[in-house]
Enzyme design. Sequence first.
Site, PDB file in Angstrom:
ATOM      1  N   ARG A  75       0.828  -1.211   0.000  1.00 23.19           N
ATOM      2  CA  ARG A  75       0.000   0.000   0.000  1.00 23.19           C
ATOM      3  C   ARG A  75       0.864   1.263   0.000  1.00 23.19           C
ATOM      4  NH1 ARG A  75      -5.287  -0.417   1.663  1.00 23.19           N
ATOM      5  NH2 ARG A  75      -5.373   1.747   0.978  1.00 23.19           N
ATOM      6  N   HIS A  76       2.155   1.104   0.308  1.00 25.14           N
ATOM      7  CA  HIS A  76       3.023   2.280   0.380  1.00 25.14           C
ATOM      8  C   HIS A  76       3.452   2.671  -1.034  1.00 25.14           C
ATOM      9  CE1 HIS A  76       2.965   2.624   4.658  1.00 25.14           C
ATOM     10  NE2 HIS A  76       3.015   1.314   4.718  1.00 25.14           N
ATOM     11  N   SER A  85       4.831 -14.412  -7.661  1.00 23.45           N
ATOM     12  CA  SER A  85       3.476 -14.496  -8.193  1.00 23.45           C
ATOM     13  C   SER A  85       2.837 -15.848  -7.879  1.00 23.45           C
ATOM     14  CB  SER A  85       3.520 -14.302  -9.713  1.00 23.45           C
ATOM     15  OG  SER A  85       2.296 -14.674 -10.285  1.00 23.45           O
ATOM     16  N   ASN A 151      13.053   5.043  -0.847  1.00 20.05           N
ATOM     17  CA  ASN A 151      14.046   6.031  -0.415  1.00 20.05           C
ATOM     18  C   ASN A 151      13.942   6.209   1.105  1.00 20.05           C
ATOM     19  OD1 ASN A 151      12.226   8.271   0.234  1.00 20.05           O
ATOM     20  ND2 ASN A 151      11.891   8.444  -1.993  1.00 20.05           N
ATOM     21  N   ARG A 162       4.405   1.436  10.705  1.00 21.42           N
ATOM     22  CA  ARG A 162       4.332  -0.025  10.811  1.00 21.42           C
ATOM     23  C   ARG A 162       5.044  -0.638  12.011  1.00 21.42           C
ATOM     24  NH1 ARG A 162       0.021  -1.185   7.620  1.00 21.42           N
ATOM     25  NH2 ARG A 162       0.262  -0.321   5.528  1.00 21.42           N
TER      26      ARG A 162
HETATM   27  C1  LIG Z   1      -2.493   0.654  11.567  1.00 23.63           C
HETATM   28  C2  LIG Z   1      -2.960   0.716  10.147  1.00 23.63           C
HETATM   29  C3  LIG Z   1      -4.227   0.258   9.832  1.00 23.63           C
HETATM   30  C4  LIG Z   1      -4.660   0.325   8.504  1.00 23.63           C
HETATM   31  N1  LIG Z   1      -5.917  -0.140   8.199  1.00 23.63           N
HETATM   32  C5  LIG Z   1      -6.362  -0.066   6.945  1.00 23.63           C
HETATM   33  C6  LIG Z   1      -7.676  -0.511   6.607  1.00 23.63           C
HETATM   34  O1  LIG Z   1      -8.408  -1.004   7.440  1.00 23.63           O
HETATM   35  N2  LIG Z   1      -8.068  -0.436   5.317  1.00 23.63           N
HETATM   36  C7  LIG Z   1      -7.270   0.112   4.357  1.00 23.63           C
HETATM   37  O2  LIG Z   1      -7.712   0.179   3.194  1.00 23.63           O
HETATM   38  N3  LIG Z   1      -6.032   0.526   4.630  1.00 23.63           N
HETATM   39  C8  LIG Z   1      -5.550   0.468   5.890  1.00 23.63           C
HETATM   40  N4  LIG Z   1      -4.287   0.890   6.172  1.00 23.63           N
HETATM   41  C9  LIG Z   1      -3.431   1.360   5.076  1.00 23.63           C
HETATM   42  C10 LIG Z   1      -3.380   2.911   5.031  1.00 23.63           C
HETATM   43  O3  LIG Z   1      -4.662   3.444   4.746  1.00 23.63           O
HETATM   44  C11 LIG Z   1      -2.387   3.384   3.944  1.00 23.63           C
HETATM   45  O4  LIG Z   1      -2.830   2.939   2.663  1.00 23.63           O
HETATM   46  C12 LIG Z   1      -1.020   2.853   4.145  1.00 23.63           C
HETATM   47  O5  LIG Z   1      -0.622   3.013   5.482  1.00 23.63           O
HETATM   48  C13 LIG Z   1      -0.045   3.603   3.239  1.00 23.63           C
HETATM   49  O6  LIG Z   1       0.278   4.796   3.886  1.00 23.63           O
HETATM   50  P1  LIG Z   1       0.298   6.270   3.261  1.00 23.63           P
HETATM   51  O7  LIG Z   1      -0.891   6.526   2.420  1.00 23.63           O
HETATM   52  O8  LIG Z   1       0.566   7.209   4.375  1.00 23.63           O
HETATM   53  O9  LIG Z   1       1.503   6.232   2.420  1.00 23.63           O
HETATM   54  P2  LIG Z   1       2.517   6.088   1.261  1.00 23.63           P
HETATM   55  O10 LIG Z   1       1.888   5.492   0.069  1.00 23.63           O
HETATM   56  O11 LIG Z   1       3.668   5.387   1.886  1.00 23.63           O
HETATM   57  O12 LIG Z   1       2.847   7.602   0.986  1.00 23.63           O
HETATM   58  C14 LIG Z   1       3.610   8.403   1.903  1.00 23.63           C
HETATM   59  C15 LIG Z   1       2.957   9.762   2.055  1.00 23.63           C
HETATM   60  O13 LIG Z   1       2.976  10.404   0.781  1.00 23.63           O
HETATM   61  C16 LIG Z   1       1.807  11.199   0.648  1.00 23.63           C
HETATM   62  N5  LIG Z   1       1.011  10.689  -0.488  1.00 23.63           N
HETATM   63  C17 LIG Z   1       1.181   9.506  -1.140  1.00 23.63           C
HETATM   64  N6  LIG Z   1       0.320   9.406  -2.154  1.00 23.63           N
HETATM   65  C18 LIG Z   1      -0.430  10.526  -2.122  1.00 23.63           C
HETATM   66  C19 LIG Z   1      -1.498  10.990  -2.898  1.00 23.63           C
HETATM   67  N7  LIG Z   1      -2.015  10.289  -3.932  1.00 23.63           N
HETATM   68  N8  LIG Z   1      -2.022  12.183  -2.605  1.00 23.63           N
HETATM   69  C20 LIG Z   1      -1.544  12.946  -1.585  1.00 23.63           C
HETATM   70  N9  LIG Z   1      -0.516  12.541  -0.775  1.00 23.63           N
HETATM   71  C21 LIG Z   1       0.022  11.345  -1.056  1.00 23.63           C
HETATM   72  C22 LIG Z   1       1.047  11.098   1.963  1.00 23.63           C
HETATM   73  O14 LIG Z   1       1.489  12.147   2.812  1.00 23.63           O
HETATM   74  C23 LIG Z   1       1.509   9.783   2.514  1.00 23.63           C
HETATM   75  O15 LIG Z   1       1.379   9.683   3.912  1.00 23.63           O
HETATM   76  C24 LIG Z   1      -3.827   0.848   7.480  1.00 23.63           C
HETATM   77  C25 LIG Z   1      -2.537   1.292   7.827  1.00 23.63           C
HETATM   78  C26 LIG Z   1      -2.103   1.227   9.138  1.00 23.63           C
HETATM   79  C27 LIG Z   1      -0.705   1.704   9.468  1.00 23.63           C
END
Ligand SMILES: Cc1cc2nc3c(=O)[nH]c(=O)nc-3n(C[C@H](O)[C@H](O)[C@H](O)COP(=O)(O)OP(=O)(O)OC[C@H]3O[C@@H](n4cnc5c(N)ncnc54)[C@H](O)[C@@H]3O)c2cc1C
Length: 195
Positions: A75-76, A85, A151, A162
Amino acid sequence: MKIIEPTVELIDDIDGAQILRKLERCGKVSRQSKLGDAESFVRSIIKRGHESVLEHVSLTFHIICDRAIMAELTRHRHASFTVESTRYVKYDELTVIKPFSTPDGSDFTFWHMMRDTERNYLFLVEQGVKPELARAVLPLCLATELYMTANLRELRHILKLRTGNAAHPQMRVVAGKILDILREKLPVIVEDIKS
Ligand SMILES: Cc1cc2nc3c(=O)[nH]c(=O)nc-3n(C[C@H](O)[C@H](O)[C@H](O)COP(=O)(O)OP(=O)(O)OC[C@H]3O[C@@H](n4cnc5c(N)ncnc54)[C@H](O)[C@@H]3O)c2cc1C
């Protein structure tokens, strides 16, 4: 069937001091200031939130975790992934990641559950079902090999999310291993991250 623990390996052969010097060189262009103590400079940019400088260095990790943790990691969006795969790999036996606990806390029960799952998968493949379809019966705890490149800024972000109490226990294990590697190789980058 094999039951294994998750593993994390940094595949880059890095020189921490050289990385800090590179970050200092990139970061100091903005004020045209003289090079000096790279470690203090990097510590100060992190403290000030000037973290875009950290994007000049990426690291690649070889990770073996289960499918559920893989799904969470991927998801990051700023990290890059290449993942084993279940469409193209035909398993002769299943390798699974040991869960923290089963309903009765017994490895024996888990082993039996997984052996039944393995039998179901192998039965389907023997009947001519393609692995990409037979995978429907594979468990979330299936061991999965992947490479993740990110990075240093994104690594810090991932580790903050995490390693925290809200993260899944098995994600905390994997993130903790990444954190341990960075604490050894590049301590200044993660010294403010508590786990
Ligand atoms: C404890 C926990 C529980 C979770 N539970 C769920 C759940 O129940 N269901 C679910 O679907 N997901 C869940 N997630 C996943 C969460 O929603 C994020 O998708 C995941 O943590 C990726 O993090 P991020 O979006 O901060 O970051 P990254 O993709 O790592 O991006 C880093 C940062 O870049 C910026 N960024 C990245 N892309 C964009 C964009 N398109 N627009 C604007 N800014 C951007 C943001 O500031 C972001 O924080 C969970 C995560 C955690 C840690």
